[in-house]
Motif scaffolding. Structure first.
Motif, PDB file in Angstrom:
ATOM      1  N   LEU A 108      43.958  84.698  -2.181  1.00 33.45           N
ATOM      2  CA  LEU A 108      45.029  83.704  -2.111  1.00 33.45           C
ATOM      3  C   LEU A 108      45.343  83.345  -0.661  1.00 33.45           C
ATOM      4  O   LEU A 108      45.535  82.172  -0.333  1.00 33.45           O
ATOM      5  CB  LEU A 108      46.284  84.212  -2.825  1.00 33.45           C
ATOM      6  N   VAL A 155      44.866  79.569   0.967  1.00 35.71           N
ATOM      7  CA  VAL A 155      45.933  78.864   1.691  1.00 35.71           C
ATOM      8  C   VAL A 155      45.438  78.491   3.087  1.00 35.71           C
ATOM      9  O   VAL A 155      45.617  77.363   3.542  1.00 35.71           O
ATOM     10  CB  VAL A 155      47.218  79.721   1.748  1.00 35.71           C
ATOM     11  N   TRP A 195      51.469  79.257 -11.415  1.00 39.06           N
ATOM     12  CA  TRP A 195      52.272  80.398 -10.968  1.00 39.06           C
ATOM     13  C   TRP A 195      51.921  81.703 -11.697  1.00 39.06           C
ATOM     14  O   TRP A 195      52.796  82.504 -12.025  1.00 39.06           O
ATOM     15  CB  TRP A 195      53.767  80.107 -11.086  1.00 39.06           C
ATOM     16  N   GLU A 204      51.424  76.898  -0.780  1.00 38.88           N
ATOM     17  CA  GLU A 204      52.531  77.560  -1.459  1.00 38.88           C
ATOM     18  C   GLU A 204      53.572  76.499  -1.772  1.00 38.88           C
ATOM     19  O   GLU A 204      54.218  75.966  -0.878  1.00 38.88           O
ATOM     20  CB  GLU A 204      53.120  78.668  -0.592  1.00 38.88           C
ATOM     21  N   HIS A 205      53.714  76.199  -3.036  1.00 32.88           N
ATOM     22  CA  HIS A 205      54.657  75.180  -3.483  1.00 32.88           C
ATOM     23  C   HIS A 205      56.077  75.725  -3.449  1.00 32.88           C
ATOM     24  O   HIS A 205      57.013  75.033  -3.067  1.00 32.88           O
ATOM     25  CB  HIS A 205      54.275  74.727  -4.893  1.00 32.88           C
ATOM     26  N   VAL A 236      44.799  75.441  -1.473  1.00 30.89           N
ATOM     27  CA  VAL A 236      46.077  75.484  -2.182  1.00 30.89           C
ATOM     28  C   VAL A 236      47.187  75.606  -1.152  1.00 30.89           C
ATOM     29  O   VAL A 236      46.954  76.040  -0.019  1.00 30.89           O
ATOM     30  CB  VAL A 236      46.156  76.662  -3.191  1.00 30.89           C
ATOM     31  N   THR A 242      54.840  83.535  -6.852  1.00 30.33           N
ATOM     32  CA  THR A 242      54.727  82.380  -5.973  1.00 30.33           C
ATOM     33  C   THR A 242      54.089  81.247  -6.756  1.00 30.33           C
ATOM     34  O   THR A 242      53.168  81.454  -7.530  1.00 30.33           O
ATOM     35  CB  THR A 242      53.862  82.722  -4.749  1.00 30.33           C
ATOM     36  N   ARG A 243      54.584  80.054  -6.552  1.00 26.43           N
ATOM     37  CA  ARG A 243      53.984  78.874  -7.184  1.00 26.43           C
ATOM     38  C   ARG A 243      53.038  78.237  -6.179  1.00 26.43           C
ATOM     39  O   ARG A 243      53.411  77.995  -5.036  1.00 26.43           O
ATOM     40  CB  ARG A 243      55.060  77.875  -7.597  1.00 26.43           C
ATOM     41  N   TYR A 244      51.818  77.996  -6.622  1.00 22.79           N
ATOM     42  CA  TYR A 244      50.800  77.383  -5.770  1.00 22.79           C
ATOM     43  C   TYR A 244      50.469  76.004  -6.308  1.00 22.79           C
ATOM     44  O   TYR A 244      50.435  75.790  -7.511  1.00 22.79           O
ATOM     45  CB  TYR A 244      49.522  78.233  -5.759  1.00 22.79           C
ATOM     46  N   ARG A 245      50.220  75.087  -5.394  1.00 24.13           N
ATOM     47  CA  ARG A 245      49.797  73.735  -5.778  1.00 24.13           C
ATOM     48  C   ARG A 245      48.359  73.558  -5.310  1.00 24.13           C
ATOM     49  O   ARG A 245      48.035  73.768  -4.153  1.00 24.13           O
ATOM     50  CB  ARG A 245      50.683  72.682  -5.129  1.00 24.13           C
ATOM     51  N   LEU A 261      43.330  79.405 -10.756  1.00 20.38           N
ATOM     52  CA  LEU A 261      44.531  78.604 -10.466  1.00 20.38           C
ATOM     53  C   LEU A 261      44.418  77.208 -11.073  1.00 20.38           C
ATOM     54  O   LEU A 261      45.401  76.681 -11.602  1.00 20.38           O
ATOM     55  CB  LEU A 261      44.768  78.515  -8.961  1.00 20.38           C
TER      56      LEU A 261
END
Length: 102
Positions: A62, A66, A41, A73-74, A71, A83-86, A30
């Motif tokens: 994942l 979280v 993403w 979930e953005h 990370v 899903t977009r992760y930050r 990531l």
């Protein structure tokens, strides 16, 4: 830049979070996929293929990332979109990978 970020994560961030090997691999991937704002993403299938893992292993990793706060979930995935992760700001600053994180 991703190589240096990965090296720094290996030295400190991963150990602090107490992650397993698969979790750490997914986190490093990531970081590698993240843009300058820390958002990544890749699909679970892409991560699984790139890392040589089963998709279910990536999905579990994942979830644990979280839960550990590594990370967030953005933007939740929708039909046909990943899903977009930050990457969390503290990790981002440790790695020097990201310039600015909200």
């Amino acid at each position: 830049m991703a190589r240096n970020a990965s090296r720094r994560l290996l030295r400190g961030g991963i150990a602090e979070l107490g992650l397993g090997a698969h979790d750490a691999l997914v986190l490093l991937a990531l970081v590698d996929y993240a843009d300058t704002s820390g958002v990544a993403w890749p699909s679970q299938y892409t991560l699984a293929r790139d890392l040589g893992l089963a998709r279910s292993t990536v999905q579990g990793a994942l979830g644990r990332l979280v839960a550990a706060g590594a990370v967030v979930e953005h933007e939740p995935g929708r039909q046909g979109r990943s899903t977009r992760y930050r990457v969390v700001a503290q990790l981002a600053r440790q790695t020097g990978q990201l310039r600015a994180v909200n």
